[in-house]
Design a protein around this motif. Structure first.
Motif, PDB file in Angstrom:
ATOM      1  N   ASN A  95       0.864  -1.171   0.000  1.00 15.80           N
ATOM      2  CA  ASN A  95       0.000   0.000   0.000  1.00 15.80           C
ATOM      3  C   ASN A  95       0.897   1.217   0.000  1.00 15.80           C
ATOM      4  OD1 ASN A  95      -2.178   1.695   0.138  1.00 15.80           O
ATOM      5  ND2 ASN A  95      -2.448   1.464   2.351  1.00 15.80           N
ATOM      6  N   THR A  96       1.618   1.409  -1.080  1.00 20.17           N
ATOM      7  CA  THR A  96       2.682   2.401  -1.132  1.00 20.17           C
ATOM      8  C   THR A  96       2.126   3.814  -1.203  1.00 20.17           C
ATOM      9  OG1 THR A  96       4.052   0.810  -2.309  1.00 20.17           O
ATOM     10  CG2 THR A  96       4.748   3.108  -2.364  1.00 20.17           C
ATOM     11  N   THR A  97       2.640   4.656  -0.313  1.00 17.39           N
ATOM     12  CA  THR A  97       2.277   6.068  -0.319  1.00 17.39           C
ATOM     13  C   THR A  97       3.424   6.934  -0.798  1.00 17.39           C
ATOM     14  OG1 THR A  97       2.939   6.277   2.003  1.00 17.39           O
ATOM     15  CG2 THR A  97       0.629   5.766   1.563  1.00 17.39           C
ATOM     16  N   ASP A  98       4.559   6.304  -1.060  1.00 14.93           N
ATOM     17  CA  ASP A  98       5.746   7.031  -1.497  1.00 14.93           C
ATOM     18  C   ASP A  98       5.560   7.477  -2.955  1.00 14.93           C
ATOM     19  OD1 ASP A  98       9.321   6.265  -1.399  1.00 14.93           O
ATOM     20  OD2 ASP A  98       8.216   8.060  -1.970  1.00 14.93           O
ATOM     21  N   ILE A  99       5.552   8.796  -3.168  1.00 19.66           N
ATOM     22  CA  ILE A  99       5.324   9.321  -4.510  1.00 19.66           C
ATOM     23  C   ILE A  99       6.640   9.611  -5.228  1.00 19.66           C
ATOM     24  CG2 ILE A  99       3.103  10.313  -3.867  1.00 19.66           C
ATOM     25  CD1 ILE A  99       4.495  13.036  -3.691  1.00 19.66           C
ATOM     26  N   LEU A 100       7.773   9.311  -4.573  1.00 17.74           N
ATOM     27  CA  LEU A 100       9.060   9.572  -5.189  1.00 17.74           C
ATOM     28  C   LEU A 100       9.337   8.567  -6.298  1.00 17.74           C
ATOM     29  CD1 LEU A 100      11.231  10.231  -1.998  1.00 17.74           C
ATOM     30  CD2 LEU A 100      10.252  11.938  -3.536  1.00 17.74           C
ATOM     31  N   GLU A 101      10.055   9.018  -7.322  1.00 16.70           N
ATOM     32  CA  GLU A 101      10.452   8.119  -8.399  1.00 16.70           C
ATOM     33  C   GLU A 101      11.533   7.172  -7.884  1.00 16.70           C
ATOM     34  OE1 GLU A 101      11.905   8.301 -13.077  1.00 16.70           O
ATOM     35  OE2 GLU A 101      11.807  10.137 -11.860  1.00 16.70           O
ATOM     36  N   LEU A 102      11.352   5.893  -8.149  1.00 20.15           N
ATOM     37  CA  LEU A 102      12.265   4.888  -7.619  1.00 20.15           C
ATOM     38  C   LEU A 102      13.304   4.472  -8.647  1.00 20.15           C
ATOM     39  CD1 LEU A 102       9.755   2.597  -5.687  1.00 20.15           C
ATOM     40  CD2 LEU A 102      11.186   4.430  -4.773  1.00 20.15           C
ATOM     41  N   GLU A 103      14.453   4.076  -8.164  1.00 19.80           N
ATOM     42  CA  GLU A 103      15.551   3.570  -8.989  1.00 19.80           C
ATOM     43  C   GLU A 103      15.796   2.125  -8.610  1.00 19.80           C
ATOM     44  OE1 GLU A 103      20.323   4.502  -9.727  1.00 19.80           O
ATOM     45  OE2 GLU A 103      19.036   5.999  -8.770  1.00 19.80           O
ATOM     46  N   SER A 104      16.166   1.323  -9.593  1.00 23.74           N
ATOM     47  CA  SER A 104      16.417  -0.094  -9.353  1.00 23.74           C
ATOM     48  C   SER A 104      17.771  -0.466  -9.939  1.00 23.74           C
ATOM     49  CB  SER A 104      15.318  -0.940  -9.999  1.00 23.74           C
ATOM     50  OG  SER A 104      15.600  -2.305  -9.879  1.00 23.74           O
ATOM     51  N   ILE A 119      16.181  -1.533  -4.577  1.00 22.45           N
ATOM     52  CA  ILE A 119      15.262  -0.460  -4.957  1.00 22.45           C
ATOM     53  C   ILE A 119      15.346   0.663  -3.934  1.00 22.45           C
ATOM     54  CG2 ILE A 119      12.830   0.130  -5.310  1.00 22.45           C
ATOM     55  CD1 ILE A 119      12.397  -2.758  -6.258  1.00 22.45           C
ATOM     56  N   PHE A 120      15.392   1.903  -4.429  1.00 14.29           N
ATOM     57  CA  PHE A 120      15.492   3.070  -3.561  1.00 14.29           C
ATOM     58  C   PHE A 120      15.075   4.304  -4.374  1.00 14.29           C
ATOM     59  CE2 PHE A 120      19.520   1.808  -5.416  1.00 14.29           C
ATOM     60  CZ  PHE A 120      19.885   2.937  -6.145  1.00 14.29           C
ATOM     61  N   PRO A 121      14.744   5.431  -3.714  1.00 18.37           N
ATOM     62  CA  PRO A 121      14.367   6.637  -4.449  1.00 18.37           C
ATOM     63  C   PRO A 121      15.528   7.174  -5.280  1.00 18.37           C
ATOM     64  CG  PRO A 121      13.630   6.776  -2.175  1.00 18.37           C
ATOM     65  CD  PRO A 121      14.532   5.585  -2.258  1.00 18.37           C
ATOM     66  N   LYS A 122      15.220   7.671  -6.464  1.00 18.68           N
ATOM     67  CA  LYS A 122      16.262   8.247  -7.315  1.00 18.68           C
ATOM     68  C   LYS A 122      16.939   9.431  -6.657  1.00 18.68           C
ATOM     69  CE  LYS A 122      15.319   6.985 -12.102  1.00 18.68           C
ATOM     70  NZ  LYS A 122      15.081   7.500 -13.473  1.00 18.68           N
ATOM     71  N   SER A 126      11.196   3.248   9.410  1.00 15.63           N
ATOM     72  CA  SER A 126      10.881   4.129   8.283  1.00 15.63           C
ATOM     73  C   SER A 126       9.960   3.440   7.287  1.00 15.63           C
ATOM     74  CB  SER A 126      12.169   4.554   7.564  1.00 15.63           C
ATOM     75  OG  SER A 126      11.901   5.077   6.284  1.00 15.63           O
ATOM     76  N   GLN A 127       8.825   4.058   7.017  1.00 22.57           N
ATOM     77  CA  GLN A 127       7.893   3.515   6.030  1.00 22.57           C
ATOM     78  C   GLN A 127       8.557   3.423   4.656  1.00 22.57           C
ATOM     79  OE1 GLN A 127       4.461   5.970   5.331  1.00 22.57           O
ATOM     80  NE2 GLN A 127       3.408   4.422   4.117  1.00 22.57           N
ATOM     81  N   GLY A 128       9.329   4.439   4.297  1.00 22.37           N
ATOM     82  CA  GLY A 128       9.987   4.431   2.991  1.00 22.37           C
ATOM     83  C   GLY A 128      10.968   3.288   2.849  1.00 22.37           C
ATOM     84  N   ASN A 129      11.752   3.026   3.901  1.00 18.18           N
ATOM     85  CA  ASN A 129      12.712   1.914   3.856  1.00 18.18           C
ATOM     86  C   ASN A 129      12.003   0.582   3.682  1.00 18.18           C
ATOM     87  OD1 ASN A 129      14.704   3.794   4.291  1.00 18.18           O
ATOM     88  ND2 ASN A 129      15.080   3.227   6.432  1.00 18.18           N
ATOM     89  N   ILE A 130      10.939   0.367   4.445  1.00 20.40           N
ATOM     90  CA  ILE A 130      10.219  -0.907   4.388  1.00 20.40           C
ATOM     91  C   ILE A 130       9.542  -1.097   3.036  1.00 20.40           C
ATOM     92  CG2 ILE A 130       8.252  -2.176   5.331  1.00 20.40           C
ATOM     93  CD1 ILE A 130      10.770  -2.347   7.038  1.00 20.40           C
ATOM     94  N   GLU A 131       8.965  -0.032   2.489  1.00 22.22           N
ATOM     95  CA  GLU A 131       8.300  -0.163   1.187  1.00 22.22           C
ATOM     96  C   GLU A 131       9.298  -0.505   0.091  1.00 22.22           C
ATOM     97  OE1 GLU A 131       6.024   3.386   0.595  1.00 22.22           O
ATOM     98  OE2 GLU A 131       4.441   2.747   1.958  1.00 22.22           O
ATOM     99  N   CYS A 132      10.497   0.101   0.125  1.00 24.29           N
ATOM    100  CA  CYS A 132      11.518  -0.233  -0.869  1.00 24.29           C
ATOM    101  C   CYS A 132      11.944  -1.697  -0.723  1.00 24.29           C
ATOM    102  CB  CYS A 132      12.722   0.687  -0.718  1.00 24.29           C
ATOM    103  SG  CYS A 132      12.474   2.359  -1.351  1.00 24.29           S
ATOM    104  N   LEU A 133      12.104  -2.151   0.512  1.00 26.99           N
ATOM    105  CA  LEU A 133      12.489  -3.541   0.732  1.00 26.99           C
ATOM    106  C   LEU A 133      11.387  -4.487   0.274  1.00 26.99           C
ATOM    107  CD1 LEU A 133      14.266  -5.792   1.770  1.00 26.99           C
ATOM    108  CD2 LEU A 133      13.451  -5.312   4.090  1.00 26.99           C
ATOM    109  N   GLU A 134      10.130  -4.176   0.569  1.00 28.89           N
ATOM    110  CA  GLU A 134       9.026  -5.048   0.144  1.00 28.89           C
ATOM    111  C   GLU A 134       8.967  -5.166  -1.376  1.00 28.89           C
ATOM    112  OE1 GLU A 134       5.753  -3.165   2.160  1.00 28.89           O
ATOM    113  OE2 GLU A 134       5.747  -4.695   3.733  1.00 28.89           O
TER     114      GLU A 134
END
Length: 320
Positions: free
Chosen positions: A12-21, A30-33, A110-118
């Motif tokens: 249920n991702t709320t992170d609106i940042l563009e991600l880099e892989s 995976i992490f934010p650009k 951190s929600q952002g860290n967990i969402e990137c890991l998921e």
């Protein structure tokens, strides 16, 4: 393995940042650009190097990223139990361990860290990782904790987030053996990297520590501890009282690491360093695949400090 698996529709991702892989050695991270922290910089450098088998990039990546998961795999076996990764960030330890066959409970506030890991769990098809967004400490209290994707997040004074303890987290989670589906296998290893709050995490894990005697890897950041009026010795003495022996991992030669035991009373001459704690009941002869060298001494600490001081640039200002 975990008794519940992460599913694609559970995000249920709320992170609106563009991600880099980035894919490195068969693993997708995976992490934010917009991220430019030291971990992401090492990942990018390793992925972008166009020199075949570049020794410099490989050494720096191993020293700063991959050595932790490699050392853990030399100390415990997947059949020994599950691994807890407290302060997991985007999974630079959890993902390699899962690829080696370990079951991993990855925890981060951190929600952002967990969402990137998921997302990386799904991308890599590594469902032996269970990621939990929570802040662990030595008791339950209110605090603030950033939701940004960042390896430097830590507990701050505030009232937005409630902490818990690792013992309480584990009350509601069950694990199965990787080889025979035996329920409730023990925790065999804990890795803790929580920006100066390592002692609090240990205090909140006392039931697990005294029951299972897991091996432990802690990142000790002297500067962050001093900001909280604490010293590395506070952590070392706590572990010593629980019958843990302390070791430094010498990786001057990355292909031949070895352990150096040091006493809690020894001076800790490092700004940031990983410390390994093995319980006295740990069967080194059967499980340990890192040789043990000479003990770390006060003289070693003094020599390292002198070497460090000689490399500090000194500037002179003419006073008028």
């Amino acid at each position: 393995m975990m008794d519940t698996a992460l599913k694609q529709d559970s995000l249920n991702t709320t992170d609106i940042l563009e991600l880099e892989s980035l894919t490195i050695d068969g693993l997708n991270f995976i992490f934010p650009k917009s991220s430019h922290d030291v971990v992401v910089k090492n990942l990018r450098q390793r992925a972008e190097c166009n020199q075949w088998s570049c020794i410099s990039c490989t050494y720096q990546f191993h020293k700063n990223i991959s050595c932790t998961s490699e050392h853990i795999s030399r100390i415990v076996h997947p059949h020994d139990g599950f691994i807890v990764d407290v302060g997991c960030y985007i999974g630079t330890v959890a993902l390699p361990l899962a690829k080696m066959g370990f079951s991993v409970l990855a925890i981060d506030g951190s929600q952002g860290n967990i969402e990137c890991l998921e997302r990386a769990v799904i991308k890599n098809d590594l469902y032996s990782i269970q990621a939990i967004e929570t802040v662990v400490s030595n008791s339950e209290y209110m605090c603030d904790f950033s939701s940004d994707t960042n390896p430097y997040n830590s507990i701050q004074v505030g009232s937005m987030v409630q902490t818990t303890t690792l013992d309480k987290v584990l009350e509601n989670i069950q694990y199965k053996s990787v080889n025979d589906n035996t329920q409730n296998v023990p925790c065999s290893f804990i890795k803790i990297d929580v920006e100066g709050y390592e002692k609090e995490v240990l205090e909140g894990s006392i039931e697990m520590l005294t029951t299972y005697h897991p091996s432990i890897c802690l990142e000790i950041n002297t500067h962050l501890l001093h900001k909280r009026d604490m010293k590395p010795r506070d952590i070392f003495s706590y572990l010593d009282n629980l019958s843990y022996e302390l070791y430094l991992v010498n990786i001057v030669n990355p292909t031949m690491p070895y352990l150096q035991r040091f006493e809690p009373t020894n001076q800790f001459p490092f700004s940031v360093e990983n410390v390994l704690a093995l319980h006295k009941d740990y069967k080194k002869s059967n499980s340990l695949h890192i040789p043990i060298g000479d003990d770390w001494t006060h003289e070693d600490s003094d020599n390292l400090l002198n070497t460090t001081l000689t490399h500090i640039p000194v500037s002179y200002t003419h006073l008028t």
